[in-house]
Structure formats: structure tokens, C-alpha cells
Design an enzyme around this catalytic site. Structure first.
Site, short mmCIF file in Angstrom:
data_model
loop_
_atom_site.label_atom_id
_atom_site.label_comp_id
_atom_site.label_asym_id
_atom_site.label_seq_id
_atom_site.Cartn_x
_atom_site.Cartn_y
_atom_site.Cartn_z
N ARG A 27 0.81 -1.21 0.00
CA ARG A 27 0.00 0.00 0.00
C ARG A 27 0.85 1.27 0.00
O ARG A 27 0.34 2.37 -0.27
CB ARG A 27 -0.92 0.03 1.22
CG ARG A 27 -1.91 -1.11 1.26
CD ARG A 27 -2.80 -0.97 2.46
NE ARG A 27 -3.66 0.18 2.35
CZ ARG A 27 -4.83 0.20 1.75
NH1 ARG A 27 -5.29 -0.91 1.21
NH2 ARG A 27 -5.56 1.28 1.70
N TRP A 75 2.92 6.16 2.16
CA TRP A 75 3.08 6.68 0.80
C TRP A 75 2.92 8.18 0.96
O TRP A 75 1.81 8.67 1.22
CB TRP A 75 2.00 6.09 -0.11
CG TRP A 75 2.17 6.41 -1.56
CD1 TRP A 75 2.90 5.72 -2.48
CD2 TRP A 75 1.56 7.50 -2.28
NE1 TRP A 75 2.79 6.31 -3.72
CE2 TRP A 75 1.98 7.40 -3.63
CE3 TRP A 75 0.71 8.54 -1.93
CZ2 TRP A 75 1.57 8.31 -4.60
CZ3 TRP A 75 0.31 9.45 -2.91
CH2 TRP A 75 0.75 9.32 -4.23
N ASN A 101 -4.04 7.55 7.36
CA ASN A 101 -4.06 7.32 5.91
C ASN A 101 -5.03 8.34 5.32
O ASN A 101 -6.16 8.44 5.80
CB ASN A 101 -4.55 5.88 5.64
CG ASN A 101 -4.80 5.62 4.17
OD1 ASN A 101 -4.24 6.30 3.31
ND2 ASN A 101 -5.62 4.63 3.87
N GLY A 102 -4.61 9.10 4.34
CA GLY A 102 -5.50 10.08 3.72
C GLY A 102 -4.87 11.47 3.76
O GLY A 102 -3.66 11.61 3.96
N GLU A 492 5.30 1.41 -15.29
CA GLU A 492 5.20 1.13 -13.85
C GLU A 492 6.39 0.34 -13.34
O GLU A 492 6.93 0.61 -12.28
CB GLU A 492 3.95 0.29 -13.56
CG GLU A 492 2.63 1.00 -13.67
CD GLU A 492 1.46 0.06 -13.40
OE1 GLU A 492 0.58 0.44 -12.64
OE2 GLU A 492 1.42 -1.05 -13.95
N HIS A 508 -0.53 9.96 -38.16
CA HIS A 508 -0.91 11.36 -37.94
C HIS A 508 0.04 12.06 -36.97
O HIS A 508 -0.33 13.07 -36.38
CB HIS A 508 -2.35 11.43 -37.44
CG HIS A 508 -3.33 10.86 -38.42
ND1 HIS A 508 -3.55 11.41 -39.66
CD2 HIS A 508 -4.11 9.75 -38.36
CE1 HIS A 508 -4.43 10.67 -40.32
NE2 HIS A 508 -4.79 9.65 -39.54
C1 G6P Z 1 -3.03 2.70 -8.71
C2 G6P Z 1 -2.24 1.45 -9.06
C3 G6P Z 1 -2.65 0.93 -10.44
C4 G6P Z 1 -4.16 0.74 -10.49
C5 G6P Z 1 -4.89 2.04 -10.15
C6 G6P Z 1 -6.40 1.82 -10.02
O1 G6P Z 1 -2.60 3.76 -9.47
O2 G6P Z 1 -0.86 1.70 -9.00
O3 G6P Z 1 -2.01 -0.29 -10.69
O4 G6P Z 1 -4.54 0.30 -11.76
O5 G6P Z 1 -4.42 2.51 -8.88
O6 G6P Z 1 -6.66 1.05 -8.89
P1 G6P Z 1 -8.04 0.36 -8.59
O7 G6P Z 1 -7.87 -0.30 -7.26
O8 G6P Z 1 -9.07 1.47 -8.52
O9 G6P Z 1 -8.32 -0.59 -9.68
#
Ligand code: G6P
Length: 616
Positions: A27, A75, A101-102, A492, A508
Site C-alpha cells: 500500500r 506513501w 491514511n488520507g 510502472e 498522424h
Molecule cells: C493505482 C495502481 C494501479 C491501479 C490504479 C487503479 O494507481 O498503481 O495499478 O490500476 O491505482 O486502482 P483500482 O484499485 O481502482 O483498480
């Protein structure tokens, strides 16, 4: 985005918390920290970098713990990932520790106010205001931590899960949530709190889902939930249907490698139980009445990242099978452009985690505009399905690698099922036509298995390209979103410049990028059904090859027409055009993963990313 763990019980709290953090590291992994009580004293340790750094620091100074603990893996949003900015944060008396978190949106004014009252800040985080406010409120509320938490939450704006403990009570952890995830794990004489059940699944599979704006008081023998005013609040209890081994690496070096290999099973599990004995589709998690489904005049799909690519593919299938106009939009843009929605609009929100803040906000906006919302999610009980009118769960099992793989394939299956279901409810297809597609879908696990059995040359090719600076991807029709997904995976995981284009659009502008030796991956549509597309893309391959590109062609096995123009040919099984993404994506996942590994990258935890992004 930020993993949170809390524990109250007889086990060594530090071990339980650190073990939980390990399972939540996907996470966020730029810093980590813990707080425990040791003989009634608040004891915190926190370190920048991955969890391993925190573990090393903890090993240096062995500490005792009184049976409660909280932990956080971060994060960064406010403040760089440093030791000081890592959570937990404490008040000036070191009595309260809090993790978060948030984003607390009004933190700047709260910080000013606290500083005016003489409060000393040590970090740049928004979270620290919560620690100081809790310290103040604790005194005001007669040392009642839950009451203090409720008072603080009433003052905060934004998105947050907050978890706190204080030195005066060695049997209590208090948490609150608004717009960020939080689940309780109920044990026997012990209880757990986490952002995700993975953190406590090794201890209990009995979970309690917290609702919006709720506060939970966690003790060894009790879990009490109230709203922010202190009124008892309803909660949903559920049993997690997978166990700890599902969230282990199972002998693989990386979760991503394991999750790629699990795809045939994940696809099969997502199809399981969807077809009734009479052959009709029954998607019973859909809480939308048949009449509501028949009234739909427009579909809007919203999602982020890889889920957005699943949405792009869904559009082709839904429009083809149901003849309902279907738009697809990245969730972060959706609500800011004044989209036209009404009761006849069905919004499909695709989210693996069910927690992406951009998608959640788009869902809320859609519901305010009276649209019906159907969620396609992989995490049972997460916020997006809870706030939607209907939900279709994918059964991919836990996905730990940050880059989505098996959840993407299962999202595709779920989207096909929704398309077929709508066609069935609106009498647009005969039963035998639907059955024919269902049979083709049922055959997909085998086809994916076949692809997995033939990817060794793809790995070799990927390793040979580890020093390339750019890789381009081309596709047409459903192959275009597949190309987008291939490029996203490479960005990624391998931190490379990778871009995808609709093959027809190349001439194009982007064709100017082609230079000698530039690797270009081309996803070739099936020759059957969409022969015109096939022939056009063969011309596109020739155009880029004539300009020096090194062509890497993904085409149906036995498609000899592309061989003369392919520097590298990757065969995939012949399947119906609309279903081709299920097989065509797999070599691209393997390609990106292997190339990233060749560069020495951590494919489970790529830099700067988080698996579920719970801020806008
Ligand atoms: C983040 C992850 C991606 C993922 C995206 C959407 O950016 O790094 O790998 O596709 O979130 O996440 P979700 O849980 O909404 O599918």
C-alpha cells in the site's frame, strides 16, 4: 496508499503489528513506523525507506510491549519520506500516538491554531495536527480517548483513517474513518484493525466493516462502534473467504510472478456460479431491478490506471452486444467536466481495490446526479461497492503486486458478463447466442494457461531490451487498450518511456518517433471476424518497419501473413476478437515484468507507486 495496523491482545504486540505491516507494504513503502506501550510509556520507532529499515532499527533496540500496538507503512503526501515525517506522530507530552491514511485538507489552519497555543511541531505532515489535537482533547474529555477522537474528527476535513493509542490505557486502541479504508478483525480475546484484511488474516477471518464517519474502540474483549457524536452505529460483519496462504509468495520470488501464473484460476473463479442451471446468467450481487436495467439509455465507465483499460475494452463488448452507447472516462476527470447523467444512465465503476479516491468521488458524483452505479471490484466490502447500487465482484483473490495482473483479466471477464447480462435482460440476444459466448469465456482459463506455457521466448526478448530507452505499442480495436496496458506495465515496472497508440493514428504524428532499431510491439487482431482490421494493421507494421522499427508482433498462432514483417513473433491462441485481450495481455505482463527484473527493479513495489491510491 498507506497501510495501517492496530492490535490489542495477549500476543507480542510489536510482532503482530510488524507482521501486519509486511502484508500491507504494497500500500505504500517509502517509510514505516510503530508505536507500542512499554510499562505505560509510549514507545515509537520509525524509519524512512522500506519496512526492512524499520525492522533493522527495531532489532537494534529490543523493546517490551504491553499488549497494544499500532503500525504504519507510508506513501508520502505531506512532507518527504524521512524518519521525522514517518508515522506514528505523537503529541507534545508523548502520551498519544497516531497514524493516518488520507489527507487532512484543513491541516494548515489547524496547525496555525495549535502553534498559537504553543504547540511544537516536529514534522511537515498533516497528520501531526491530529496528534496534538488528540492530546488536547484527551485532557478536555476526561482522558476518554474515544471521545477525544470523535471531537477531533468533527474538526477535520478531507479523507482520513486515524488510529490512536494513549499511554494511560494499555487495553485500548481507537480508530476513526472518513473516506479511507478501515476493517476490524475479531479474534478470541484479541482484536485487530487494518486498512485491509490481509494484515490480520493469519490470526482471524472474521471481519467487521466500518462505515463512513465512524469511530471504533478496540479492546481485548470488545469492539464498540459509534458515529462521530457517540451514538452506537450499525456495522456489517463478514467472513473472509481466502486464507493467509493466498497472500503468500508461495515459492515465487515476487508476488507479481505468482499472480501472473494464477490468472487461469482467477478467470475461472470469476466465472464460477454465474450461469444458472437453465443456462441463463444470474448475477445476484446486482441490486438493480430488471426494469431499471431495461431503462438504461447510456453507460459511462469510470476507472483509473489498469482498471481504466479494462473499461476501454468493455466498451467494445457492451456496444457490440447491447447496442447501448458507452463512454469510458478516467475517474479523476469525470466529475470536473459536468457530465450529462440522469436516472437512465448506468455508471460502471471499475476498481480492483474499491478504494481509489478518484473513482470513489466519481461514484458519489454520479449518484448525486441520480445515475445508477454498478461497481466491479475485487475487494469484498470495500467502499466503492458499498456505495454503489450494485456490485459484481471479481474473484481474483488477494493481489499484492502493485501492478495489476490477475485482477485486470478478471475485470475483463466481469465486464463481458455485465455486457451479456444486459443483453439478456433487454432481450437483445437469444439464449443460445449468450451461451455460445459463455462457453468461449469458460474456455479462457485454458487459453491463458496455454499462453503461460509459451512465454519463455518473451522473457528472453525482454531481457535483450533492458537497455532500450523507449518501447512503443500499437493496437487496433480491442488491441488498442491492450497496447495501452502493455505500455503502462512497462512504465510502472521498468521506469521506461513507453507509449501506446491506436495503430491507425500513428501516421498522424507519432510515426515521427520511429527510428532505427526502436522496438515497437504490435497487437494484431484476429483474422476471423475482423479481417479488415487485421489487414490494416499488417500495413501499419510494414510502414514502421520501412522506417527502421524493430517489430515485435503479437498475433494468433498460425497467422503466417504477419511473419515476413515481424522481427519477433509472439503467438497467442486464436479466440474470438472481443475476448482476445484476455490472452493478448499476458505476454505483455510477462514482458514488462521480466524487463524490469533484468534492470534490477522490485516488481512488487515499483518506485513512487501505491497499489490503492486513496487521495485525489
Ligand atoms: C493505482 C495502481 C494501479 C491501479 C490504479 C487503479 O494507481 O498503481 O495499478 O490500476 O491505482 O486502482 P483500482 O484499485 O481502482 O483498480
Amino acid at each position: 496508499m498507506c497501510g495501517i495496523v492496530g492490535y490489542v491482545g495477549p500476543q507480542p504486540a510489536l510482532e503482530v503489528v510488524v507482521d501486519g505491516l509486511k502484508r500491507l507494504e504494497y500500500r505504500g513503502y517509502d517509510s514505516a513506523g510503530v508505536a507500542v506501550l512499554a510499562d505505560g510509556r509510549m514507545d515509537t520507532e520509525k524509519r524512512a525507506g522500506k519496512l526492512a529499515n524499520l525492522k533493522a532499527a527495531l532489532a537494534e533496540t529490543p523493546r517490551s510491549a504491553d499488549g497494544i500496538g499500532i503500525g504504519h507503512t507510508r506513501w508520502a503526501t505531506h512532507g518527504a519520506p524521512t524518519d521525522v515525517n514517518a508515522h506514528p506522530h505523537v503529541d507534545n507530552d508523548n502520551r498519544v500516538a497516531v497514524i493516518h491514511n488520507g489527507i487532512i485538507e484543513n491541516f494548515a489552519s489547524l496547525r496555525l491554531e495549535l502553534e498559537e497555543r504553543g504547540c511544537k511541531f516536529t514534522s511537515e505532515t498533516d497528520t501531526e495536527v491530529a496528534a496534538h489535537l488528540l492530546g488536547e482533547e484527551l485532557k478536555r474529555q476526561g482522558e476518554d480517548l474515544a471521545a477525544a477522537m470523535r471531537a477531533v474528527c468533527r474538526r477535520l476535513e478531507g479523507a482520513f483513517t486515524l488510529v490512536a493509542m494513549y499511554a494511560g490505557d494499555p487495553d485500548l486502541v481507537v480508530a476513526a474513518r472518513r473516506n479511507s479504508p478501515l476493517v476490524v478483525g475479531r479474534g478470541d480475546g484479541e482484536n485487530f484493525l487494518a486498512s485491509d484484511v490481509a494484515a490480520f488474516i493469519a490470526h482471524t477471518r472474521d471481519a467487521v466493516e466500518l462505515g463512513q464517519d465512524q469511530v471504533v474502540e478496540l479492546r481485548r474483549d470488545s469492539v464498540a462502534v459509534t458515529d462521530y457524536d457517540g451514538n452506537p452505529a450499525p456495522v456489517r460483519e463478514y467472513h473472509v473467504d481466502w486464507d493467509a496462504s493466498a497472500a503468500e509468495k508461495g515459492g515465487y520470488d515476487y508476488f507479481m510472478l505468482k499472480e501472473i501464473v494464477e490468472q487461469p484460476q482467477a478467470v475461472a473463479d470469476t466465472l464460477l456460479g454465474r450461469v444458472g442451471v437453465d443456462g441463463t446468467l444470474t448475477l445476484d450481487e446486482m441490486r438493480l431491478a430488471p426494469s431499471e436495467l431495461r431503462d438504461i439509455e447510456k453507460i459511462v465507465i469510470i476507472a483509473c490506471g489498469t482498471s481504466y483499460h479494462a473499461g476501454l475494452i468493455a466498451k467494445y463488448a457492451i456496444e457490440h452486444w447491447c447496442r447501448i452507447p458507452c463512454e469510458v472516462e478516467v475517474a479523476s476527470e469525470f466529475r470536473y467536466r459536468d457530465p450529462i447523467l440522469n436516472r437512465q444512465t448506468m455508471v460502471i465503476a471499475i476498481s480492483q481495490s474499491g478504494e481509489s479516491m478518484d473513482t470513489l468521488m466519481a461514484v458519489r458524483y454520479a449518484r448525486e446526479q441520480r445515475a445508477r452505479v454498478l461497481a466491479i471490484c475485487n475487494v469484498n466490502g470495500s467502499t466503492i461497492p458499498r456505495e454503489s447500487d450494485g456490485v459484481l465482484y471479481t474473484h481474483a483473490g488477494p493481489e499484492v503486486g502493485v501492478a495489476a495482473t490477475k485482477t485486470f483479466l478478471t475485470q475483463l471477464v466481469a465486464c463481458y458478463l455485465v455486457g451479456l447480462y444486459l443483453a439478456q435482460m433487454r432481450n437483445l440476444k437469444f439464449g443460445d447466442e449468450i451461451n455460445a459466448v459463455i462457453e468461449q469465456l469458460a474456455n479462457m482459463p485454458q487459453q491463458v494457461e496455454k499462453v503461460l506455457g509459451t512465454v519463455a521466448p518473451v522473457r528472453e526478448l525482454a531481457r535483450s531490451l533492458a537497455d532500450s530507452e523507449t518501447v512503443l505499442f500499437l493496437g487496433r480495436h480491442v488491441g488498442y487498450p491492450v497496447a495501452l496496458e502493455g505500455a503502462l506495465k512497462l512504465k510502472e515496472l521498468a521506469y521506461m518511456h513507453a507509449e501506446a497508440f491506436a495503430a491507425g493514428e500513428l501516421k498522424h504524428g507519432p510515426i515521427a518517433l520511429i527510428e532505427d532499431g526502436l522496438p515497437v510491439v504490435v497487437v494484431v487482431p484476429s483474422r476471423e471476424g475482423r479481417g479488415v482490421l487485421h489487414d490494416k494493421i499488417v500495413s501499419n507494421i510494414q510502414e514502421i518497419r520501412a522506417r527502421g522499427a524493430r517489430t515485435i508482433v503479437i498475433a494468433e498462432e498460425g497467422d503466417e501473413t504477419v511473419r515476413p514483417f515481424a522481427d519477433e513473433l509472439i503467438g497467442i491462441p486464436a479466440v474470438p476478437t472481443l475476448l482476445q485481450p484476455v490472452v493478448a495481455t499476458v505476454p505483455l505482463q510477462v514482458f514488462a515484468c521480466e524487463l524490469a527484473l533484468a534492470k534490477g527493479n522490485d516488481v512488487d513495489q515499483p518506485r513512487n507507486l501505491a497499489k490503492s491510491v486513496t487521495v485525489e
